[in-house]
Scaffold this active site. Sequence first.
Site, mmCIF file in Angstrom:
data_model
loop_
_atom_site.group_PDB
_atom_site.id
_atom_site.type_symbol
_atom_site.label_atom_id
_atom_site.label_comp_id
_atom_site.label_asym_id
_atom_site.label_seq_id
_atom_site.Cartn_x
_atom_site.Cartn_y
_atom_site.Cartn_z
ATOM 1 N N ASP A 37 0.823 -1.207 0.000
ATOM 2 C CA ASP A 37 0.000 0.000 0.000
ATOM 3 C C ASP A 37 0.858 1.259 0.000
ATOM 4 O O ASP A 37 2.056 1.228 0.307
ATOM 5 C CB ASP A 37 -0.906 0.020 1.240
ATOM 6 C CG ASP A 37 -2.153 -0.830 1.067
ATOM 7 O OD1 ASP A 37 -2.409 -1.282 -0.053
ATOM 8 O OD2 ASP A 37 -2.871 -1.032 2.067
ATOM 9 N N LYS A 59 -3.586 3.470 -2.555
ATOM 10 C CA LYS A 59 -4.780 4.278 -2.774
ATOM 11 C C LYS A 59 -4.649 5.548 -1.952
ATOM 12 O O LYS A 59 -4.070 5.558 -0.881
ATOM 13 C CB LYS A 59 -6.048 3.519 -2.366
ATOM 14 C CG LYS A 59 -6.322 2.281 -3.209
ATOM 15 C CD LYS A 59 -7.693 1.709 -2.926
ATOM 16 C CE LYS A 59 -7.754 0.997 -1.595
ATOM 17 N NZ LYS A 59 -7.027 -0.270 -1.586
ATOM 18 N N MET A 173 -7.968 8.842 8.811
ATOM 19 C CA MET A 173 -8.340 9.278 7.457
ATOM 20 C C MET A 173 -9.380 10.391 7.478
ATOM 21 O O MET A 173 -10.308 10.402 6.691
ATOM 22 C CB MET A 173 -8.850 8.082 6.638
ATOM 23 C CG MET A 173 -7.823 6.972 6.475
ATOM 24 S SD MET A 173 -8.481 5.457 5.725
ATOM 25 C CE MET A 173 -9.420 4.771 7.094
#
Length: 260
Positions: A37, A59, A173
Amino acid sequence: MTSSGKVYLIGAGPGDPELMTLRAMRMLSQADVVVFDRLVSPEILATCPARAERIAVGKAAKHHSVPQDEINAILLAQALKGRIVARLKGGDPLIFGRGSEEAAYLTARGIEVAYAPGITAAQGAASATGVPLTHRGLAGSVRYVTGHRQAGQVLDLDWKRLADPDCTLVVYMGVANIGQIAVGLMTEGLDPATPVLAVANATTVQETRLVSQLDRLGRDIRLSGLTAPVLFVIGRVVSLYSETAIPSEMAARAMTAAHA
């Protein structure tokens, strides 16, 4: 067709290689291919076997360079070649990491899956800053929430339950929506003066910290220029933070090496 390989879902931790578990390091050392990731630090990638192929599938908010369906297909295709696949994820693969989704996809197709848990960002930030997630008299519980939704979806957090002054709230996030989150918590009664600690790139040499409070958090984050990944610790435990706290261990090691 060759016999099926296996997939290791490995938690890389928050960024400092020293925070990886022995199990994670052992699994990684066996890998024929590493699928990683965006949040896996370069220092951790440097511990991958030299022989292993590396496939980046990172991502970012509003930009999924590799869609989840394609990531699933990559893992399956590599395992079906008989390879040992290290699926390397920042933090812990089972905390906001979609590890369980990938595992379900693979096991439904007959692929063996094993896990290596990782230190999640909240724990990493706590150890790096000295701010505990629980503390007698300040917080008897802790909650982890994600501060974003897929494109077009409403951020429908349970504000009433989350606005608990006796609980530490950790938001992952959430940098793009932190102003909305602060308003939601205050609307449900959380004290506007509740302290907040924002930590970007926790435990790495790029670690940056910001101390604020709920009623000015959105503004302070905009002015600070902090960019993802940012973790927010909201609650009375932040009152224990010291401005003289030492930098992250990884940053301290880097400074020592620079002056050696």
